[in-house]
Design a protein around this motif. Structure first.
Motif, mmCIF file in Angstrom:
data_model
loop_
_atom_site.group_PDB
_atom_site.id
_atom_site.type_symbol
_atom_site.label_atom_id
_atom_site.label_comp_id
_atom_site.label_asym_id
_atom_site.label_seq_id
_atom_site.Cartn_x
_atom_site.Cartn_y
_atom_site.Cartn_z
ATOM 1 N N VAL A 1 -50.067 -16.148 -77.828
ATOM 2 C CA VAL A 1 -50.023 -15.368 -79.068
ATOM 3 C C VAL A 1 -48.692 -15.644 -79.758
ATOM 4 C CG1 VAL A 1 -51.619 -13.528 -78.414
ATOM 5 C CG2 VAL A 1 -49.207 -13.357 -77.758
ATOM 6 N N LEU A 2 -48.729 -15.607 -81.068
ATOM 7 C CA LEU A 2 -47.527 -15.822 -81.879
ATOM 8 C C LEU A 2 -47.041 -14.463 -82.348
ATOM 9 C CD1 LEU A 2 -45.707 -18.042 -83.093
ATOM 10 C CD2 LEU A 2 -47.219 -18.069 -85.081
ATOM 11 N N VAL A 3 -45.845 -14.087 -81.915
ATOM 12 C CA VAL A 3 -45.389 -12.711 -82.140
ATOM 13 C C VAL A 3 -44.019 -12.673 -82.813
ATOM 14 C CG1 VAL A 3 -46.715 -11.780 -80.209
ATOM 15 C CG2 VAL A 3 -44.376 -12.587 -79.820
ATOM 16 N N GLY A 4 -43.800 -11.588 -83.542
ATOM 17 C CA GLY A 4 -42.518 -11.272 -84.142
ATOM 18 C C GLY A 4 -42.420 -9.774 -84.301
ATOM 19 N N SER A 5 -41.250 -9.272 -84.626
ATOM 20 C CA SER A 5 -41.070 -7.828 -84.770
ATOM 21 C C SER A 5 -41.495 -7.383 -86.170
ATOM 22 C CB SER A 5 -39.599 -7.463 -84.545
ATOM 23 O OG SER A 5 -38.802 -7.923 -85.639
ATOM 24 N N LEU B 1 -50.433 -11.978 -71.889
ATOM 25 C CA LEU B 1 -50.208 -11.028 -70.802
ATOM 26 C C LEU B 1 -48.732 -10.674 -70.650
ATOM 27 C CD1 LEU B 1 -49.055 -12.891 -68.212
ATOM 28 C CD2 LEU B 1 -51.435 -13.564 -68.120
ATOM 29 N N ALA B 2 -47.847 -11.481 -71.277
ATOM 30 C CA ALA B 2 -46.410 -11.218 -71.178
ATOM 31 C C ALA B 2 -45.954 -10.131 -72.133
ATOM 32 C CB ALA B 2 -45.615 -12.491 -71.439
ATOM 33 N N VAL B 3 -46.744 -9.872 -73.165
ATOM 34 C CA VAL B 3 -46.307 -8.929 -74.207
ATOM 35 C C VAL B 3 -47.342 -7.836 -74.454
ATOM 36 C CG1 VAL B 3 -44.698 -10.468 -75.392
ATOM 37 C CG2 VAL B 3 -47.132 -10.578 -75.938
ATOM 38 N N ARG B 4 -48.189 -7.558 -73.456
ATOM 39 C CA ARG B 4 -49.185 -6.501 -73.649
ATOM 40 C C ARG B 4 -48.520 -5.165 -73.975
ATOM 41 N NH1 ARG B 4 -53.202 -7.809 -68.601
ATOM 42 N NH2 ARG B 4 -51.230 -7.521 -67.500
ATOM 43 N N ARG B 5 -47.456 -4.842 -73.244
ATOM 44 C CA ARG B 5 -46.773 -3.560 -73.479
ATOM 45 C C ARG B 5 -46.156 -3.512 -74.867
ATOM 46 N NH1 ARG B 5 -41.677 -2.236 -73.344
ATOM 47 N NH2 ARG B 5 -41.024 -4.174 -72.333
ATOM 48 N N GLN B 6 -45.510 -4.601 -75.282
ATOM 49 C CA GLN B 6 -44.850 -4.616 -76.596
ATOM 50 C C GLN B 6 -45.868 -4.539 -77.738
ATOM 51 O OE1 GLN B 6 -44.220 -6.574 -74.050
ATOM 52 N NE2 GLN B 6 -42.014 -6.640 -73.653
ATOM 53 N N THR C 1 -43.656 -2.834 -80.924
ATOM 54 C CA THR C 1 -42.354 -3.493 -81.102
ATOM 55 C C THR C 1 -42.528 -4.979 -81.423
ATOM 56 O OG1 THR C 1 -42.173 -3.914 -78.719
ATOM 57 C CG2 THR C 1 -41.189 -1.883 -79.577
ATOM 58 N N LEU C 2 -43.709 -5.525 -81.129
ATOM 59 C CA LEU C 2 -44.074 -6.876 -81.529
ATOM 60 C C LEU C 2 -45.459 -6.844 -82.175
ATOM 61 C CD1 LEU C 2 -42.930 -9.063 -78.475
ATOM 62 C CD2 LEU C 2 -41.847 -8.944 -80.737
#
Length: 295
Positions: A162-166, A242-247, A252-253
């Protein structure tokens, strides 16, 4: 079981080249061994030994039959050992290799360790393709389709990038709608330590990879700094979902261009097929398959 006893008597007699020594090892009389072998020969319809007053030697048929008997008895012993081990507490050293993203699973590994305190864990984090057998690993966690026929494999699951940013970052830059909109965006990039190559963002249109015109803002070789810097609003990171499920749940992302990131990657646990599934390995494989990817 009578057949297994006859096979054991035959193998012991062949190894000892006599019924007396075979009987001693089996804890029976020489005549009992001789009769067991005789009944086996009668059932098979072949002579397994040439007999003399002092010694016995294998016939040609006996030599061929001996190797098969050894394998049968070894398999029986292995089966008994495996069943016995299931009743014992898992313990001993367990060497596991996994990709660098395995750091994400440390809370799960901590729970595993608390549940099995007598297992001594040795964890190796590397994105290189380790040789499981030659390097002495009990198991490895690896991505992609397994290619080594010497290994057993069980599927853990899959993930996609996934491509993520704040939110603060996108307030400044706007949300990209197409891959080409990434021109001028700051990239938080991953470099493979083993090859020195940058991880390519797998954006696709109509099944074809799309070149992404991003600026290299920060380059690193571990995953957690990418996530942290993305949360701080310093750029975009393309990382496993799976690395940023919480964020993503917390907001926050934010992920963008999801429709252009369709590829999924398999995650497997592998171990040497020649190795008995000891209690420590059995519980680890079950843990990897059943618990490791749980939220």
């Amino acid at each position: 079981m009578d057949s297994l006893g006859a096979l054991s008597a035959f193998v012991q007699a062949a190894d000892a080249r006599g019924f007396t020594e075979a009987g001693r090892k089996l804890g029976v009389s020489p005549s009992a061994v001789s009769k067991a072998v005789g009944r086996l020969e009668e059932r098979l319809g072949v002579r397994l030994f040439h007999r003399s007053t002092r010694t016995i030697t294998l016939t040609a048929e006996g030599s061929c039959f001996l190797e098969r008997c050894r394998r049968i008895l070894c398999e029986m012993e292995a089966a008994e050992t495996e069943l016995t081990q299931t009743q014992t507490e898992p313990q001993g050293k367990l060497r596991v290799s996994m990709p660098s993203m395995g750091i994400l699973f440390m809370p799960k590994f901590a729970a595993f360790k608390r549940h099995f305190p007598r297992i001594e864990m040795e964890l190796d984090f590397s994105d290189r393709l380790v040789d499981v057998i030659d390097e002495g690993f009990d198991a490895v966690i690896r991505t992609g389709e397994p290619a080594d026929s010497r290994l057993m494999v069980r599927r853990i699951g899959s993930y996609r990038k996934v491509l993520v940013g704040s939110p603060a970052y996108f307030e400044q830059t706007g949300f990209p709608k197409q891959p080409e909109d990434l021109a001028g965006h700051a990239g938080l990039l991953y470099r493979y330590a083993t090859t020195g190559k940058l991880d390519r963002w797998p954006l696709r249109r109509d099944g074809e990879l799309v070149d992404v015109p991003i600026q290299n803002s920060v380059v690193m070789n571990t995953l957690e700094p990418q996530i942290s810097l993305a949360e701080q609003g310093l750029g975009l990171a393309c990382i496993p979902d799976l690395a940023v499920r919480r964020q993503l749940r917390a907001g926050t992302l934010v992920s963008v261009l999801d429709d252009f990131l369709p590829d999924t990657t398999l995650l497997n646990v592998l171990w040497p097929s020649s190795r008995n599934l000891s209690p420590k390995l059995r519980v680890f494989v079950d843990f990897a398959v059943e618990d490791m990817l749980d939220p």
